[in-house]
Design a protein around this motif. Structure first.
Motif, PDB file in Angstrom:
ATOM      1  N   ARG A 193      48.141  42.858  28.623  1.00  0.00           N
ATOM      2  CA  ARG A 193      46.721  42.995  28.269  1.00  0.00           C
ATOM      3  C   ARG A 193      45.855  42.130  29.181  1.00  0.00           C
ATOM      4  O   ARG A 193      44.833  42.588  29.713  1.00  0.00           O
ATOM      5  N   PHE A 194      46.258  40.876  29.382  1.00  0.00           N
ATOM      6  CA  PHE A 194      45.437  40.008  30.228  1.00  0.00           C
ATOM      7  C   PHE A 194      45.625  40.348  31.705  1.00  0.00           C
ATOM      8  O   PHE A 194      44.680  40.234  32.497  1.00  0.00           O
ATOM      9  N   ALA A 195      46.810  40.783  32.070  1.00  0.00           N
ATOM     10  CA  ALA A 195      47.019  41.222  33.451  1.00  0.00           C
ATOM     11  C   ALA A 195      46.061  42.368  33.779  1.00  0.00           C
ATOM     12  O   ALA A 195      45.462  42.404  34.863  1.00  0.00           O
ATOM     13  N   ALA A 196      45.890  43.274  32.838  1.00  0.00           N
ATOM     14  CA  ALA A 196      44.968  44.398  33.062  1.00  0.00           C
ATOM     15  C   ALA A 196      43.532  43.915  33.185  1.00  0.00           C
ATOM     16  O   ALA A 196      42.762  44.434  34.008  1.00  0.00           O
ATOM     17  N   GLN A 197      43.142  42.916  32.375  1.00  0.00           N
ATOM     18  CA  GLN A 197      41.782  42.375  32.469  1.00  0.00           C
ATOM     19  C   GLN A 197      41.540  41.751  33.844  1.00  0.00           C
ATOM     20  O   GLN A 197      40.495  41.969  34.471  1.00  0.00           O
ATOM     21  N   LEU A 198      42.495  40.958  34.306  1.00  0.00           N
ATOM     22  CA  LEU A 198      42.343  40.332  35.622  1.00  0.00           C
ATOM     23  C   LEU A 198      42.273  41.384  36.722  1.00  0.00           C
ATOM     24  O   LEU A 198      41.444  41.294  37.643  1.00  0.00           O
ATOM     25  N   LEU A 199      43.120  42.374  36.639  1.00  0.00           N
ATOM     26  CA  LEU A 199      43.169  43.380  37.693  1.00  0.00           C
ATOM     27  C   LEU A 199      41.966  44.308  37.653  1.00  0.00           C
ATOM     28  O   LEU A 199      41.587  44.883  38.682  1.00  0.00           O
ATOM     29  N   LYS A 200      41.360  44.468  36.488  1.00  0.00           N
ATOM     30  CA  LYS A 200      40.089  45.202  36.440  1.00  0.00           C
ATOM     31  C   LYS A 200      39.060  44.482  37.309  1.00  0.00           C
ATOM     32  O   LYS A 200      38.355  45.111  38.108  1.00  0.00           O
ATOM     33  N   HIS A 201      38.969  43.151  37.162  1.00  0.00           N
ATOM     34  CA  HIS A 201      38.038  42.390  38.002  1.00  0.00           C
ATOM     35  C   HIS A 201      38.407  42.521  39.476  1.00  0.00           C
ATOM     36  O   HIS A 201      37.533  42.678  40.336  1.00  0.00           O
ATOM     37  N   ALA A 202      39.693  42.475  39.769  1.00  0.00           N
ATOM     38  CA  ALA A 202      40.126  42.559  41.169  1.00  0.00           C
ATOM     39  C   ALA A 202      39.741  43.898  41.786  1.00  0.00           C
ATOM     40  O   ALA A 202      39.229  43.951  42.915  1.00  0.00           O
ATOM     41  N   THR A 203      39.959  44.989  41.057  1.00  0.00           N
ATOM     42  CA  THR A 203      39.682  46.310  41.633  1.00  0.00           C
ATOM     43  C   THR A 203      38.187  46.608  41.691  1.00  0.00           C
ATOM     44  O   THR A 203      37.747  47.357  42.568  1.00  0.00           O
ATOM     45  N   PHE A 204      37.406  46.029  40.774  1.00  0.00           N
ATOM     46  CA  PHE A 204      35.958  46.218  40.864  1.00  0.00           C
ATOM     47  C   PHE A 204      35.353  45.341  41.950  1.00  0.00           C
ATOM     48  O   PHE A 204      34.364  45.717  42.580  1.00  0.00           O
ATOM     49  N   ALA A 205      35.930  44.169  42.183  1.00  0.00           N
ATOM     50  CA  ALA A 205      35.421  43.301  43.239  1.00  0.00           C
ATOM     51  C   ALA A 205      35.846  43.797  44.622  1.00  0.00           C
ATOM     52  O   ALA A 205      35.105  43.645  45.601  1.00  0.00           O
ATOM     53  N   ALA A 206      37.041  44.391  44.705  1.00  0.00           N
ATOM     54  CA  ALA A 206      37.555  44.860  45.990  1.00  0.00           C
ATOM     55  C   ALA A 206      38.214  46.220  45.785  1.00  0.00           C
ATOM     56  O   ALA A 206      39.450  46.334  45.733  1.00  0.00           O
ATOM     57  N   PRO A 207      37.424  47.275  45.650  1.00  0.00           N
ATOM     58  CA  PRO A 207      37.976  48.596  45.316  1.00  0.00           C
ATOM     59  C   PRO A 207      38.887  49.185  46.384  1.00  0.00           C
ATOM     60  O   PRO A 207      39.603  50.150  46.113  1.00  0.00           O
ATOM     61  N   ASP A 208      38.889  48.616  47.580  1.00  0.00           N
ATOM     62  CA  ASP A 208      39.758  49.117  48.644  1.00  0.00           C
ATOM     63  C   ASP A 208      41.114  48.414  48.686  1.00  0.00           C
ATOM     64  O   ASP A 208      41.958  48.735  49.534  1.00  0.00           O
ATOM     65  N   SER A 209      41.329  47.475  47.795  1.00  0.00           N
ATOM     66  CA  SER A 209      42.596  46.730  47.792  1.00  0.00           C
ATOM     67  C   SER A 209      43.703  47.584  47.194  1.00  0.00           C
ATOM     68  O   SER A 209      43.774  47.791  45.981  1.00  0.00           O
ATOM     69  N   THR A 210      44.577  48.098  48.032  1.00  0.00           N
ATOM     70  CA  THR A 210      45.679  48.934  47.539  1.00  0.00           C
ATOM     71  C   THR A 210      46.662  48.115  46.710  1.00  0.00           C
ATOM     72  O   THR A 210      47.270  48.645  45.766  1.00  0.00           O
ATOM     73  N   GLU A 211      46.819  46.848  47.024  1.00  0.00           N
ATOM     74  CA  GLU A 211      47.740  46.001  46.275  1.00  0.00           C
ATOM     75  C   GLU A 211      47.265  45.842  44.839  1.00  0.00           C
ATOM     76  O   GLU A 211      48.044  45.989  43.882  1.00  0.00           O
ATOM     77  N   ALA A 212      45.973  45.539  44.673  1.00  0.00           N
ATOM     78  CA  ALA A 212      45.433  45.347  43.329  1.00  0.00           C
ATOM     79  C   ALA A 212      45.505  46.650  42.537  1.00  0.00           C
ATOM     80  O   ALA A 212      45.863  46.650  41.353  1.00  0.00           O
ATOM     81  N   LYS A 213      45.166  47.757  43.174  1.00  0.00           N
ATOM     82  CA  LYS A 213      45.174  49.048  42.467  1.00  0.00           C
ATOM     83  C   LYS A 213      46.590  49.454  42.062  1.00  0.00           C
ATOM     84  O   LYS A 213      46.799  49.954  40.954  1.00  0.00           O
ATOM     85  N   GLU A 214      47.547  49.251  42.941  1.00  0.00           N
ATOM     86  CA  GLU A 214      48.920  49.646  42.606  1.00  0.00           C
ATOM     87  C   GLU A 214      49.483  48.759  41.497  1.00  0.00           C
ATOM     88  O   GLU A 214      50.172  49.247  40.589  1.00  0.00           O
ATOM     89  N   LEU A 215      49.194  47.477  41.538  1.00  0.00           N
ATOM     90  CA  LEU A 215      49.674  46.594  40.476  1.00  0.00           C
ATOM     91  C   LEU A 215      49.035  46.972  39.145  1.00  0.00           C
ATOM     92  O   LEU A 215      49.711  47.012  38.109  1.00  0.00           O
TER      93      LEU A 215
END
Length: 599
Positions: free
Chosen positions: A422-444
């Motif tokens: 649950r918290f991993a998803a919250q953190l990664l939501k911020h990561a993908t919205f801050a850097a939508p081109d990050s394939t690493e963040a999106k795949e994780l």
């Protein structure tokens, strides 16, 4: 968790089978498959690791398909769409109740019934409520203009239009997540929605009611069969009704009591429902019809037989919504927010052990938040929530505070490895919205969503998670929009309402135009004025003094013109024809393909 050794639901779901589907698929006029009965074959196997055992069990039950006898003169076709079609035999033919989502599936369902019960004409069509899976297949069972009564609860047209037209584009987009529309059927993908397998992909339609049910206790004879109605507005739908067949001791509960916990607010979007009223209408149904019924059936799932059993079923369903309502407000009045209450509330043991109270479609967590929202609104009372940054701006600031994108992704991976998805998803939501081109963040994030989806007991949660993972990896898929016949059912007022929603306010600020529309086939006159970025319309007998353009046309011509065919050819008009171009130039086209899990 209830007892998996209890096979009562399976016995009820199989009871009364007359015939399975006649064909493996349902196809449209263009040969496109809109429903595939083979898609659920995989559910015959044991539950895999990629599915919650309880949801797998529910999906096995929902996969049953065919014509079923409920009681003498009452049949259902189940497993031909998300919902059931019920058929009440009368003196001359058959009354069709809730004709599924699409015309193709409804037509095939009726054909199966007729193959085994005779070529009976449809003598009435009845909609129990204002959701598309209960009226969309209308033109599959009757032709437009057919001389049969169309029966519906008061307000159905208003609410069907509000949901499917006014906010229809956004609901359609989110509905693809809700039903898992782009997921492949299988243990790793789509296994069901809880209410049924999924929604068909045929042509939806709607015919306006000719007989409106306006009060509880209203009685109507349809094809010689006595129907007694109970209005239940603001329960599962804003416009809904149950009905009782006293001569057959059969009670139809529409979608107010089915074999799961329902939604107070669906993830696809809807008006927030009233859990307090919902529970009270269930009490009323028990009092009005319980002792006089031998079987209960509904617009989803399988029937419940036996007076004592159906009364217990209704009582437990009633207690379910009443408990969530009352306990949410108790904790609200102690200062807890909706999000906090959702983590606190647990169901009483007797309800938690009832299979029909499990959260396959709705969930305790979301329902608690919806009840809180109904009374308290979106604001949680903390002033920091009054003026938050929007998601992308917030995300960039959170990522900056945490030391950059790599640090956030690293932290998220650690939380995921520790099982805190649950918290991993919250953190990664911020990561993908801050850097939508990050394939690493999106795949994780996609992998985290997959794990959350595979562990979800709620079908709609699973579908949302897995659809999000798919979108992160593959991008936004084109949302299929069926060119059905909803427009023909709209009133002129509703047509202009749907137009007003499309006005691009800033683009229209500088325009002031006044038009008058004489709709000859309906003998209606409407004044339509664009000013201050607002489209105002109202009925009036004659054009106002400063009208720029007056048009005389039929309703089909009006619908065609506003759908994009802006020509005045063949339409009588006086005044300045360029006014129409001005009006149409400020309209936005709805976009059903907006991203959900990226900015």
């Amino acid at each position: 968790m209830p007892d998996f050794a209890d096979r009562t639901d399976f016995e009820d779901a199989d009871r009364g089978l007359v015939a399975p589907p006649a064909t493996p698929t349902v196809t449209g006029a263009d040969g496109r498959v809109v429903w595939d009965f083979r898609a659920t074959d995989f559910l015959d196997g044991d539950c895999p690791e990629a599915a919650h055992p309880s949801l797998w069990r529910q999906s096995q039950l929902c996969a049953r398909a065919g014509l079923y006898e409920v009681t003498d003169g009452v049949y259902q076709v189940r497993g031909f769409d998300l919902s059931n079609m019920s058929l009440i035999e009368g003196e001359r033919g058959v009354v069709v109740v809730d004709p599924l989502v699409s015309a193709e599936c409804a037509r095939e369902a009726l054909a199966l019934y007729r193959a085994h019960r005779g070529d009976r004409p449809v003598t009435a069509v009845l909609f129990t409520h204002s959701h598309i899976d209960h009226f969309g297949g209308t033109l599959g069972v009757v032709d437009e203009g057919a001389d049969v009564p169309i029966v519906a609860p008061q307000g159905l047209m208003e609410h069907a239009v509000a949901e499917n037209v006014y906010a229809g584009t956004a609901m359609l987009r989110r509905g693809v997540y809700h039903t898992g529309g782009d997921l492949l059927p299988g243990p790793d993908g789509l296994i069901g929605v809880g209410l049924g397998f999924t929604a068909s992909r045929g042509l939806p339609s709607l015919l306006p009611p000719t007989l409106e049910i306006s009060r509880t206790g209203q009685e109507e004879r349809l094809d010689g069969v006595l129907f007694r109605f109970q209005l239940t507005p603001d329960t599962e739908a804003p416009s809904e009704m149950n009905f009782h067949l006293p001569e057959r001791r059969a009670l139809c509960m529409a979608e107010n009591a089915t074999h799961n916990l329902h939604n107070i607010l669906t993830p696809r979007g809807a008006v927030v429902r009233d859990a307090r009223l919902w529970s009270r209408y269930l009490t009323e149904a028990i009092q009005l019809y319980g002792d006089d019924s031998d079987v209960l059936f509904a617009s989803h799932h399988w029937p419940t037989w036996g007076t004592d059993r159906l009364k217990r079923f209704l009582s437990e369903q009633r207690d379910l919504y009443a408990y969530l309502h009352d306990q949410t407000l108790r904790l609200t009045n102690q200062g807890h927010t909706g999000t906090e209450i959702a983590e606190i509330i647990e169901l009483p043991p007797a309800l938690a052990q009832a299979w029909h109270a499990r959260g396959y479609y709705g969930s305790v967590s979301h329902n608690v938040k919806a009840i809180y929202q109904r009374y308290m609104g979106w604001y949680d009372g903390h002033p920091s929530s009054l003026w938050e940054h929007p998601p992308t701006a917030s995300a960039k600031r959170y990522v900056d505070c945490m030391g950059g994108l790599d640090a956030v992704v690293g932290k998220a991976r650690a939380y995921a490895d520790d099982g805190d998805l649950r918290f991993a998803a919250q953190l990664l939501k911020h990561a993908t919205f801050a850097a939508p081109d990050s394939t690493e963040a999106k795949e994780l994030l996609a992998r985290v969503f997959e794990r959350l989806g595979h562990g979800a007991e709620c079908g709609t949660w699973r579908n949302n998670y897995l659809m999000a993972a798919k979108e992160l990896r593959e991008g936004v898929k084109q949302v299929p929009i069926a060119a059905g016949s909803m427009a023909s059912a709209l009133s002129v007022d509703q047509i202009f309402d749907s137009l007003a929603i499309r006005v691009n306010g800033p683009k229209a600020w500088q325009h002031t135009v006044s038009t008058h529309w004489h709709v000859t086939d309906l003998r209606e006159h409407h004044q339509v004025i664009l000013r201050n970025g607002v489209l105002v319309h109202y009925a009036t007998e004659r054009p106002e003094e400063r009208t720029d353009l007056t048009l005389t046309l039929t309703k089909p011509q009006l619908a065609g013109m506003l759908a994009g065919r802006a020509s005045l050819d063949g339409i009588e008009h006086t005044g300045d024809p360029t006014v129409l171009r001005t009006l149409l130039s400020v309209l936005d086209e709805p976009d059903p393909n907006f991203p959900i899990v990226t900015p």
